[in-house]
Scaffold this motif. Sequence first.
Motif: not given
Length: 492
Positions: A425-453
């Motif tokens: 259960y705890l390992r599943q929670q860790i993976y879920d948290e990592q996925i949430t944080n990575l999706n958030k980072l990717i969304a932020e970088r997409q915004t940066t990329l859109d601005s750059y374009t």
Amino acid sequence: MAGTVTGTGTSTTPTTTPTPSAGATTGTGVISFNGLSSGLDTQTIITQLTQARQTQLMSGPQSTLASVQAKKLALSTLSTSMNAFTSAAQALKDPTNTAYNVKKATSSLDSAVSVISVDSSKAVNGTYNITNISQLAQPDRVIFSGVADTSTTQFGTGTLAITYKGGTTNITLDASNNTLDGIKAAINNANVGVTATIINDGSTSPYRLVLTSKNTGSDTAITQNLASITSLTVDAVASAAAANQPQNALYKLNGVDFTSKTNTVSSAISGVSFSLLGTNTTDTIQVSVQSDTAAIISKITAFTTAYNTLHSTLQSLVAYDPSTQSYGPLGADMNLETMDSQLHSMMYSFTSGFAGHNYKSLAQVGVSADSSGALTVDSAKLTAALQSNPTDVQLLLQGDTNTQGVAKKIYNYMDAATKVNGTMYLRQQIYDEQITNLNKLIAERQTTLDSYTAQLQAKFNNLEIVMSKLKSQQSAVDAFTTSYSSSANQLL
């Protein structure tokens, strides 16, 4: 005059913004000229610069996200196998599980003795010999002489008294119910333990009233006074026939004389009910009681299958593959390797905690490992163990107050790993948290990329505008030069 130059002596630079034409593109709030003035393939340049920036910004987190998602999927597969193994262990360790002690009984001659039911909590394994079934239990029957019809002919009236098993019931017969049909209905409605029926013997006066006791046994004789108050008479010969006399069943069980008021016997053999179906004074009919091993063997087999699936899953997810020189999807996970090792140890362990009992390991009851480490079940050996010592097999798997059995030990270990806040259960929670944080980072970088374009698009559009202005100015200069040269030539 000829050669006179007209005008102010200065030129005016055109300031109009070019309109999009061939080679121009438009975007939301932006007009892209795409090299209209500069001659450059600006859109390709922007695409290539954007792709380079995207690789720089996204490749790291997207690669990490794919890796974590693959681990989460692998963990889900592992959790499914772990939950199945936990459930299989629970089915064997549960003290309320009756599968260990299920009994079955069979008759060697079903036409004479038929087994009806077995109470496993009371039945005792063994063979019981039934012989000399000299008579079956029967009800009492009183048969009356025939009459011509059932619904029109009326008989006498008065009080019909029926005595059955010590109780007497009085039934009133009057003009409303003194036909044969009426008498039958009156007796049945009185519910005195006697059933009235009408049979047809096919003669000229075919309809006979028959009174039958609802129970069998020698104490079910019917006493009645119907003949004294109606013109109906008892057929003494038919009523006295052997088949119509109340009697008990008589037989021998293991050489001892037994009597039964019914042909269904529930008390002679502990936990076994059987029916006497016919007289038989020549055969020895064996009623055999033994453990019904099918149910518990099915559960033990399910337990070993679940273990094999989990063992195989663990190996595929964490083991090192020399051919690819890499580990499974969950990598070199020492915790999971330890789990596999501990489960293996618990399944094959030898316990000394069951002193005085026959079995101290699964191998002794037919559950052993093959060369790959997978469990196999020797059905014949397991059946023999369950037939001869079912309690000891149960003890091996369930344990007692002092020592945990194999299934109970496995269940406790697996339950701790799979329950809420357990390791899985705890390992599943860790993976879920990592996925949430990575999706958030990717969304932020997409915004940066859109601005750059957007910035690139704006810069190249400004370049095109400047180039367009320069070309307009060049055209004006060229026009002035041409006009001046013409005027000068005229003056000459």
